[in-house]
Structures are given as C-alpha cells and as structure tokens.
Design a protein around this motif. Structure first.
Motif, PDB file in Angstrom:
ATOM      1  N   PHE A 187       0.806  -1.221   0.000  1.00 30.09           N
ATOM      2  CA  PHE A 187       0.000   0.000   0.000  1.00 30.09           C
ATOM      3  C   PHE A 187       0.840   1.273   0.000  1.00 30.09           C
ATOM      4  O   PHE A 187       0.294   2.362   0.095  1.00 30.09           O
ATOM      5  CB  PHE A 187      -0.933  -0.005   1.218  1.00 30.09           C
ATOM      6  N   ALA A 188       2.144   1.150  -0.119  1.00 27.14           N
ATOM      7  CA  ALA A 188       3.037   2.312  -0.055  1.00 27.14           C
ATOM      8  C   ALA A 188       3.508   2.703  -1.449  1.00 27.14           C
ATOM      9  O   ALA A 188       3.768   1.854  -2.295  1.00 27.14           O
ATOM     10  CB  ALA A 188       4.237   2.002   0.827  1.00 27.14           C
ATOM     11  N   THR A 189       3.640   3.993  -1.656  1.00 27.05           N
ATOM     12  CA  THR A 189       4.227   4.497  -2.899  1.00 27.05           C
ATOM     13  C   THR A 189       5.686   4.839  -2.626  1.00 27.05           C
ATOM     14  O   THR A 189       6.074   5.027  -1.464  1.00 27.05           O
ATOM     15  CB  THR A 189       3.493   5.764  -3.375  1.00 27.05           C
ATOM     16  N   PRO A 190       6.508   4.940  -3.666  1.00 26.70           N
ATOM     17  CA  PRO A 190       7.900   5.353  -3.446  1.00 26.70           C
ATOM     18  C   PRO A 190       8.008   6.693  -2.718  1.00 26.70           C
ATOM     19  O   PRO A 190       8.870   6.868  -1.866  1.00 26.70           O
ATOM     20  CB  PRO A 190       8.470   5.420  -4.860  1.00 26.70           C
ATOM     21  N   ALA A 191       7.111   7.624  -3.035  1.00 32.87           N
ATOM     22  CA  ALA A 191       7.142   8.933  -2.369  1.00 32.87           C
ATOM     23  C   ALA A 191       6.836   8.790  -0.878  1.00 32.87           C
ATOM     24  O   ALA A 191       7.474   9.453  -0.042  1.00 32.87           O
ATOM     25  CB  ALA A 191       6.138   9.881  -3.029  1.00 32.87           C
ATOM     26  N   THR A 192       5.894   7.944  -0.530  1.00 32.68           N
ATOM     27  CA  THR A 192       5.556   7.703   0.875  1.00 32.68           C
ATOM     28  C   THR A 192       6.741   7.105   1.617  1.00 32.68           C
ATOM     29  O   THR A 192       7.053   7.500   2.748  1.00 32.68           O
ATOM     30  CB  THR A 192       4.352   6.749   0.979  1.00 32.68           C
ATOM     31  N   LEU A 193       7.408   6.144   0.970  1.00 34.09           N
ATOM     32  CA  LEU A 193       8.571   5.509   1.594  1.00 34.09           C
ATOM     33  C   LEU A 193       9.712   6.500   1.787  1.00 34.09           C
ATOM     34  O   LEU A 193      10.385   6.497   2.818  1.00 34.09           O
ATOM     35  CB  LEU A 193       9.033   4.315   0.768  1.00 34.09           C
ATOM     36  N   LEU A 194       9.949   7.356   0.802  1.00 33.00           N
ATOM     37  CA  LEU A 194      11.004   8.364   0.929  1.00 33.00           C
ATOM     38  C   LEU A 194      10.678   9.339   2.053  1.00 33.00           C
ATOM     39  O   LEU A 194      11.552   9.678   2.860  1.00 33.00           O
ATOM     40  CB  LEU A 194      11.209   9.108  -0.389  1.00 33.00           C
TER      41      LEU A 194
END
Length: 176
Positions: free
Chosen positions: A33-40
């Motif tokens: 459920f995570a996007t790369p932007a969320t992870l960053l």
C-alpha cells in the motif's frame, strides 16, 4: 553440555526465524500500500534526527538513499519478496512446532533456496548484513539437519532444553 547448548541455539534460531518471518510478512503487506514517495518521506522522517546530529551516519544515509532509488516496480518486487519470504518462514516454524520429523527436509530445502539467493546477492552486491544473515541461515540449516539426523521432533528438543535450563545450577562461588 555442548549438545544442550546446540539445542538451545537451534531453538533460539527457530524462534528468531518465526519473528523474522512475521516482521517480513507485515512489512510486505505494508509495502503493498506504499508508494515510493511515501517511503522516501517515511525514511526522511525516521532518519532526520540522526542525520542532524551526524550527517555522515552510514545506516541513516543508506536508508534515505535506498528509499530515494525506489520506483513503483521495485516496491512491488520487495513487497512480493517479503511476503513470500515471510510466509515460507512462518510456515516452516509452525510446521516444526506442530509437525513431525518429516518437516525437517522441507525446512532445510526452503532455507537452502533462500541461502542460494543470499549467496548470489553476496556475489553481486556484497554487504555485511547479507553475509551475517547467510552465515546464520547456514548454521540454522546445519542445526536442523542435526535434529533430523538425531530423530527428534522440535517438541522433544524444546522439552529437554527447557528442563536443562531450569535445572541448571549456578556455578560454584569461588569465594567459598
């Protein structure tokens, strides 16, 4: 004494594998459920304090740089890998806890596949973490083989080891 210590290491290793599998499973579900932007953004929040104190902190920088290089396909691959790895580890631990000796060869085979992948990772992208994990997995495979060859189920090893730990007397006091 040596045999009991090896039994204890085996049991702790199985426990660690179970906890590790659960963490990987939860991490894999979260990554779905995570996007790369969320992870960053999360990586930046988690490491902000450490990097403000020490801008050259190796672990914090690795986390931020790793998150910055992720893309949607990469996140999905990591999520799938963690889910598969976590499910297999948990299945092995549960099968060992409730199963019979027949589970041991399957557990060794599954851990062996992970070990081969880790060896590939060591050759292509060497890291201390993967090296430590590879050695740990090799020891667990050897200890599992040892248990299988001895003809014991995990429950039997557990009972004997717990009794040994609880009955163990403290070393004599040298002052006496």
């Amino acid at each position: 004494m040596r045999e009991r210590v090896l039994d204890l290491v085996f049991l702790l290793g199985v426990l660690f594998k179970g906890i590790d599998g659960l963490v990987e499973l939860v991490g894999g579900v979260l990554l779905l459920f995570a996007t790369p932007a969320t992870l960053l953004s999360a990586a930046n929040r988690v490491t902000a304090e450490e990097l403000s104190e020490d801008p050259h902190d190796l672990i914090a920088n690795l986390i931020v740089h790793g998150a910055a290089r992720l893309h949607a396909g990469g996140v999905l691959f990591v999520a799938a890998y963690l889910l598969l790895h976590g499910v297999v580890k948990l299945a092995i631990v549960v099968a060992l806890l409730v199963g019979s000796r027949r589970v041991y060869p399957w557990a060794m085979a599954a851990l062996g596949v992970f070990l081969i992948f880790q060896l590939y990772e060591l050759v292509t992208k060497p890291s201390v973490g993967v090296a430590v994990l590879t050695v740990f997995d090799a020891v667990i495979i050897w200890l599992t083989w040892r248990e299988w060859r001895r003809g014991r189920e995990l429950r039997t090893t557990w009972r004997g080891t717990v009794q040994w730990v609880l009955r163990r007397q403290p070393p004599p006091d040298p002052a006496r």
